[in-house]
Design a protein around this motif. Structure first.
Motif: not given
Lengths: 149, 360
Positions: A13, A15-16, A19, A120, A122, B145, B149-150, B152-153, B156-157, B160-161, B163-164, B167, B196, B203, B206
């Motif tokens: 990925d 983007k990962d 980061l 999860v 950041f 599940y 999970h899918d 999350r990525a 995060r982006h 993350g971005f 936040e960047l 900044k 989450d 969970r 299961r």
């Protein structure tokens, strides 16, 4: 801190990757990162073949390995590395989204050195990558024959 | 009993016709022996018994053979004139008895077989359904599940971005733009919490449960002690009544209490003095019912049916934070233990949550 180890990051990925590189930049570790985008590329790098023919022969100080990868998946890469006489000393850290018990068990059984679930959040993610980078590339003494700057 | 429940219907012919011969032979032998020792008229019941046994266990062909053999033996050894196969009109009732008896037993055997077949079909159907259900359930769980999970990525982006961006460009942005970035970050965080929670919820479905005796009183005191530290700035009066020991998975039951107590703490925030009570509401020979009562914001009983749904909330996020997974988790755990949940409340007048669990 004049000697950094080289980090091989196997992550599909982009983007990962970005980061993670941003996180490592803060410790000026980003220049030492080699990125492989799939398992095949990672193995090419490790064996110095394909596009990596002629790279300097030292092993990386650590390999950060995602499990879910195109072509050759992370567990296969791990298995190949840990069963190769020349590569088995490379510390391997699995860095993945999966905290499935079976992935974790298989990784440890194959001899992984650490298993980190990508947070999860950041900030937590950045911190995790930073700490991993600092620990494995700076604090840890890699096995002889690893790449030093 | 199962030993007697053999069915030779589908056994080998040798076995079935063998049974017929053995039974008739035994009946004849016993009848002759009885006669030798002076007992009279035991022949007929013994032969009818032989017919019944063969008809019941071995089916049609052997049954007919047994009836014929019984008739011949009976006629030869016990009907005047003895030791001849001559048949008199007077002897007909005996033979009629054999035949009618065989038919009666055969019809009972047929009924029995029909019922057995029916039961077998029902059992097969049930097993099939259970397997299907299990497969669907597994699929659903793995779906939840992998979705969690899918998701999350990319999340995060986003976070993350943003936040960047915050900044890098904060100084060159105006207030409005900075506010937008803040809102993006808040939403991303909220979605992270939702994912989450969903992951945790899936969970629970299961996870394997490890059942043991659980001392609820001790568990409740542990949970309250944890919350007492967090809520140190507040005036909370805790009351923990005598709680029984019940059967269940300790860590899951702990989660039930943590969720209920944290709700109680949260919804009593509007009170200067909060009162939270944990006690036993009902106890009979099979189960116990525990309650958690608070004097907090309460709820309208009209919406009581929505309380335990996933991501269902009865309050605005500005009033009380939360994703709405807590009570769904409580319900799921209690249901997995074979218990029930219910709630009583009144707007601005506190709430009581009940859950029942099987006794030790």
């Amino acid at each position: 801190m004049e000697k950094f180890g080289r980090i091989l990051m196997v992550e599909d990925d982009p983007k990962d990757v970005e980061l993670a590189l941003t996180a490592l930049e803060e410790y000026h570790l980003a220049n030492e990162v080699v990125v492989a985008r799939d398992g095949q590329q990672a193995l090419d790098y490790l064996y110095g073949r394909g596009e990596f023919t002629g790279r300097s022969p030292e092993n990386p100080a650590v390999m950060l390995l995602d499990l879910k990868l195109p072509k050759v998946d992370g567990l296969e890469v791990l298995q190949k590395v840990k069963s190769d006489e020349n590569l088995k000393t490379i510390p391997v850290v699995v860095l993945t989204s999966s905290n499935e018990e079976k992935d974790m068990m298989r990784s440890y059984k194959l001899g992984v050195n650490a298993y980190v679930v990508k947070p999860v959040d950041f900030h937590e993610f950045v911190n995790a990558v930073k700490e991993l980078g600092v620990f494995w590339a700076v604090i840890n003494q890699p096995p002889p024959g690893s790449m030093k700057k | 009993m199962a030993r007697w429940n053999v069915d030779l219907q589908n056994g080998s012919p040798v076995l079935r016709y063998g049974l017929s011969l053995v039974c008739v032979g035994l009946a004849l032998g016993l009848a002759l022996a009885a006669q030798y020792y002076g007992f009279r008229d035991v022949g007929l019941p013994l032969f009818t018994l032989a017919i019944a046994i063969v008809t019941w266990y071995a089916g049609m062909g052997p049954s007919v053979l047994t009836v014929l053999l019984s008739m011949l033996s009976f006629d030869y050894f016990f009907v005047q004139p003895l030791y001849s196969l001559a048949i008199d009109l007077q002897d007909l009732p005996y033979f009629l008895i054999f035949v009618v008896w065989a038919v009666v037993v055969a019809s009972f055997a047929a009924v029995r077989r029909r019922i057995e077949e029916h039961l077998r079909n029902a059992r097969e159907e049930l097993t099939h359904r259970a397997e299907e259900l299990e497969a669907t359930n597994k699929e659903l769980e793995s779906f939840t599940y992998s979705v969690s999970h899918d998701l999350r990525a990319p999340l995060r982006h986003v976070a993350g971005f943003s936040e960047l961006l915050q900044k890098h460009a904060s100084s060159s942005l105006d207030d409005k733009s900075r506010r937008y970035i803040r809102l993006i970050l808040e939403s991303a965080k909220k979605m992270g919490n939702l994912i989450d929670d969903l992951l945790g919820f899936s969970r629970i479905g299961r996870a394997e449960t490890r059942t043991a005796a659980v001392n609820l009183g001790q568990l409740a005191r542990e949970v309250v002690a944890d919350f007492g530290q967090d809520a140190s700035g507040r005036d909370i009066v805790w009351r923990i009544g005598a709680l029984p020991v019940c059967r269940g998975d300790r860590s899951m039951l702990r989660l039930v209490l943590v969720n209920l107590v944290s709700n109680a703490v949260k919804f009593t925030r509007i009170r200067t003095r909060a009162e939270i009570e944990i006690g036993s509401a009902r106890e009979d020979s099979r189960e116990v019912e525990i309650f958690v009562r608070d004097n907090g914001a309460g709820f309208d009983m009209q919406h009581a049916n929505k309380l335990f749904g996933v991501f269902q909330r009865l309050h605005l996020a500005e009033e009380f934070e939360g994703t709405g997974i807590g009570l769904a988790t409580v319900q799921r755990i209690v249901h997995r233990h074979g218990g029930k949940v219910r709630a009583e409340g009144m707007v601005d007048n506190g709430a009581i949550f009940y859950f029942s669990l099987p006794k030790v």
